[in-house]
Structure formats: C-alpha cells, structure tokens
Design a protein around this motif. Structure first.
Motif, short mmCIF file in Angstrom:
data_model
loop_
_atom_site.label_atom_id
_atom_site.label_comp_id
_atom_site.label_asym_id
_atom_site.label_seq_id
_atom_site.Cartn_x
_atom_site.Cartn_y
_atom_site.Cartn_z
N SER A 43 0.84 -1.19 0.00
CA SER A 43 0.00 0.00 0.00
C SER A 43 0.88 1.24 0.00
O SER A 43 1.72 1.40 0.90
CB SER A 43 -0.91 0.01 1.24
N TYR A 44 0.68 2.12 -0.98
CA TYR A 44 1.47 3.35 -1.03
C TYR A 44 1.21 4.22 0.19
O TYR A 44 2.14 4.75 0.80
CB TYR A 44 1.14 4.12 -2.31
N GLU A 45 -0.07 4.36 0.56
CA GLU A 45 -0.40 5.23 1.69
C GLU A 45 0.13 4.67 3.01
O GLU A 45 0.65 5.42 3.84
CB GLU A 45 -1.91 5.45 1.74
N ASP A 46 0.03 3.36 3.20
CA ASP A 46 0.60 2.76 4.41
C ASP A 46 2.12 2.90 4.41
O ASP A 46 2.73 3.12 5.47
CB ASP A 46 0.22 1.28 4.51
N ALA A 47 2.74 2.77 3.24
CA ALA A 47 4.20 2.92 3.16
C ALA A 47 4.62 4.33 3.55
O ALA A 47 5.63 4.53 4.23
CB ALA A 47 4.68 2.58 1.75
N GLN A 48 3.85 5.32 3.11
CA GLN A 48 4.13 6.70 3.52
C GLN A 48 4.09 6.83 5.04
O GLN A 48 4.98 7.42 5.66
CB GLN A 48 3.11 7.66 2.90
N GLU A 61 -3.45 -10.31 0.35
CA GLU A 61 -4.27 -9.18 0.75
C GLU A 61 -4.40 -8.18 -0.40
O GLU A 61 -3.90 -7.06 -0.35
CB GLU A 61 -3.66 -8.53 1.99
N LEU A 62 -5.10 -8.60 -1.45
CA LEU A 62 -5.24 -7.72 -2.60
C LEU A 62 -5.94 -6.42 -2.26
O LEU A 62 -5.74 -5.41 -2.92
CB LEU A 62 -6.03 -8.44 -3.71
N ARG A 63 -6.79 -6.44 -1.25
CA ARG A 63 -7.53 -5.22 -0.96
C ARG A 63 -6.61 -4.11 -0.50
O ARG A 63 -6.99 -2.93 -0.50
CB ARG A 63 -8.60 -5.49 0.11
N TYR A 64 -5.39 -4.45 -0.09
CA TYR A 64 -4.45 -3.42 0.33
C TYR A 64 -3.56 -2.93 -0.81
O TYR A 64 -2.77 -2.02 -0.63
CB TYR A 64 -3.56 -3.94 1.46
N LEU A 65 -3.65 -3.55 -1.97
CA LEU A 65 -2.74 -3.22 -3.06
C LEU A 65 -3.05 -1.85 -3.64
O LEU A 65 -4.19 -1.55 -3.99
CB LEU A 65 -2.85 -4.29 -4.15
N GLN A 66 -2.04 -1.02 -3.75
CA GLN A 66 -2.15 0.29 -4.39
C GLN A 66 -1.01 0.46 -5.38
O GLN A 66 0.08 -0.10 -5.19
CB GLN A 66 -2.09 1.41 -3.35
N ASP A 123 -9.34 2.16 -8.97
CA ASP A 123 -10.14 3.37 -8.89
C ASP A 123 -9.18 4.53 -8.64
O ASP A 123 -8.44 4.53 -7.67
CB ASP A 123 -11.13 3.24 -7.73
N ALA A 124 -9.16 5.51 -9.53
CA ALA A 124 -8.17 6.58 -9.45
C ALA A 124 -8.66 7.78 -8.66
O ALA A 124 -7.88 8.71 -8.41
CB ALA A 124 -7.77 7.03 -10.86
N ALA A 125 -9.91 7.78 -8.25
CA ALA A 125 -10.45 8.92 -7.51
C ALA A 125 -9.79 9.03 -6.14
O ALA A 125 -9.53 8.03 -5.48
CB ALA A 125 -11.96 8.78 -7.35
N GLY A 126 -9.50 10.25 -5.73
CA GLY A 126 -8.95 10.47 -4.40
C GLY A 126 -7.52 10.03 -4.23
O GLY A 126 -7.10 9.74 -3.10
#
Length: 332
Positions: free
Chosen positions: A47-52, A107-112, A319-322
C-alpha cells in the motif's frame, strides 16, 4: 552480529546530530533516505499510503532512538532495520482478511499503485530492478508470512548477507536461512515463468511492444471498439479491479462481456479519453470518462498492464479517484 566497518562521514554526522538534539539537522541528514525506505515499506505492505505512514514512523523511531546509534553499522542499514520492524509491527495489527475469502491467499484489498516520481533516483543503490516493483511481484510477496517477507526482501531484493538480516530481525542465521528457503519456494509458485534473480541488472524502460499495446488499449476505449479491445487480451487473462477482492482468470470475451454487463461502454459510460502513463515501472492507461451534461472528462481509473508477446496477460484496474499522489490530471 553487527557490521564491522570504520565510521563513515554520514555516521559521524548523524552521531553529532544525535548529540545536538537538533530536529532540523536530523531531518536534513535522514531525508535523503526517504524514497528508498518508502519503497522498502511498500514492498512489505503493498500500500502506497501505508508505506508513507510507516516511513514517517521510521523517522520518528529513529529520532527517539538516535542516541543508541553508535556507527557500528551504516546509517542506511540502521534505518532499514528500523523500517523493517516498523512494518512488521504494523502487519501484526493490520485487519486480517475475512474468513469468507479463504481462497485469495493474499491481501489484494491493500494493493495500491506506486507513483514513478517517488521511486529512488539511484536504482543501483536502492535495488529498484523493474521486476521487484511490478504488481505481480508485490502481490507475490504478500503471500509470504510477515517475517518470511522481511527475510526475503532483505536477502534477495536488497542483497543483505544472512548475518546482517539476522541482526536486523533479531533471529539466528539458521532461522534466516530456513525462512529464505521457504520464501523462495512460495515466490517460484506465485511467479511461474518469471526470472527470479532479483539482484541482477534489469531494464527500466518500456518496450515498443508495451507502448503500442497501451496506445491500442486507449484507442479501443475512445472508439468503443469492443472487438479491438477483446483482441488485445489473452484468453487466459488475469484480471483484478481494486478495491474489489481477488484476481480472476478469464477469457478475453468473458472479460469484455463482464465489463459491459457492469455498465461500461453503455450510455453514460461510453465517452472515453485516455493518456499513457507508467506506475510500478509498468505500462498503464489512465482512463477519463465524460458523463452526459459534463463538459470535462474526469479521471475514472488506471489500468496497469502486463504485456506478453503483444497481448495483455494481466490487467489490474485501480479506482483513481482520491489519489492525488498518482500525479495524474483530474480532468481532460
């Protein structure tokens, strides 16, 4: 099991900063490592956001532990050690997959997707071979239990010796060796036919074949050419649309039929524009949709493609929104 080495300039400077207690100087000397540490966290977490967030936590822990740094290991090694353990702590607390989804295996749901601008500037120093940032690799790593995951990334991606990885994870060398052997078996199972020598040089550039397929994919959307779109897909297409869970293997025709039944290419979802981009060092199409009455095309999704012999073998849609961090224009 610490790294025997003379005190380097970075290490001496960091020790001086630790003694001074100056947070501005601390930020200045550690910030240069942000991109590679964030990529390391992304490989661990997908996850990019979790990595941040975990990179910020790494710097916070480093600040709090600054006086414990004696220069026995390189500053970069010390920061990687902290980052790895930050990620392991996070994975222990992450919400597990629901029991009703036992067949996913990851955990595909976490993939970004990962934005290209945030990749380290020095690929050799930061071990950014193209294969180790592609989505298939990131997903495969998520099949590994957290500690195996850490061992695999430290040993086979970053190239750390067993003793150094064992020191970072507070394990024995024998435990690290055993975990790595098990991790390699899993990675071979998850990436059949892919090269598994992660540390040897790899090209970062897209091929002409890849660029051509992306252009054709966008063109098929803009012309609502369903036959053309179908012809671009392999009959054993692996498809995922995040955040929906799971990856399916489907025929080209069934994939397109499924998109149509879901409303795509129907009235209100048939006026497309697209731009070619890259994420995770992979070819991608940013798709923009204009709905009736709207004068602008608005960012709808990003389709990341794995191209084999001129055909799309894997398609992962996001989904690219947000997600402003993707650096894509919100409208066309």
């Amino acid at each position: 099991m610490t790294e025997a080495r003379p005190l380097g300039a970075d290490e001496a400077a960091f020790i001086a900063v630790a003694r001074s207690g100056d947070p501005a100087r601390f930020a200045l000397i550690t910030e240069r490592h942000r991109r590679e540490l964030q990529l390391h966290c992304y490989r661990m977490l997908a996850s990019y956001e979790d990595a941040q967030d975990m990179t910020q936590e790494t710097f916070l822990r480093a600040w709090n532990k600054r006086e414990s740094f004696k220069g026995h290991a390189a500053l970069r090694t010390w920061l990687y050690r902290i980052a790895t353990n930050v990620c392991l702590d996070f994975l222990e607390k992450r919400t597990p997959l629901p029991a009703e989804l036992p067949d996913l295996g990851f955990e595909l749901r976490y993939l970004q997707p990962y934005p290209e601008r945030m990749l380290p500037e020095d690929p050799q120093e930061s071990a950014v071979a193209r294969e180790t940032i592609e989505l298939a690799f990131i997903v495969a790593v998520q099949h590994l239990p957290p500690r195996q995951r850490a061992v695999f990334v430290l040993r086979d991606v970053l190239g750390w010796p067993a003793s150094k990885a064992a020191d970072a994870l507070e394990l024995t060398v024998a435990s690290v060796t055993s975990a790595l052997q098990r991790a390699r078996v899993t990675m071979r199972e998850q990436l059949p036919g892919r090269r598994l020598d992660w540390r040897s040089p790899a090209t970062h550039e897209l091929s002409d074949d890849e660029r051509g397929v992306v252009r054709s994919y966008i063109d098929a959307h803009e012309r609502n050419d369903l036959a053309g779109l179908t012809s671009l897909l392999r009959d054993d297409l692996r498809f995922a649309m995040l955040p929906d869970p799971g990856t399916v293997t489907t025929t080209a025709g069934d994939a397109v039929d499924g998109w149509i039944s879901g409303g795509l290419f129907q009235h209100g979802h048939d006026d497309w524009r697209g731009i070619t981009t890259t994420v995770n060092r992979m070819p991608a199409a940013a798709l923009y949709l204009r709905t009736p009455g709207d004068p602008e095309y608005r960012l709808f999704a990003v389709a990341v493609l794995h191209v084999v012999d001129g055909k799309i073998a894997e398609l992962t849609g996001f989904d690219a929104a947000g997600k402003p961090w993707l650096d894509l224009p919100p409208t066309l």
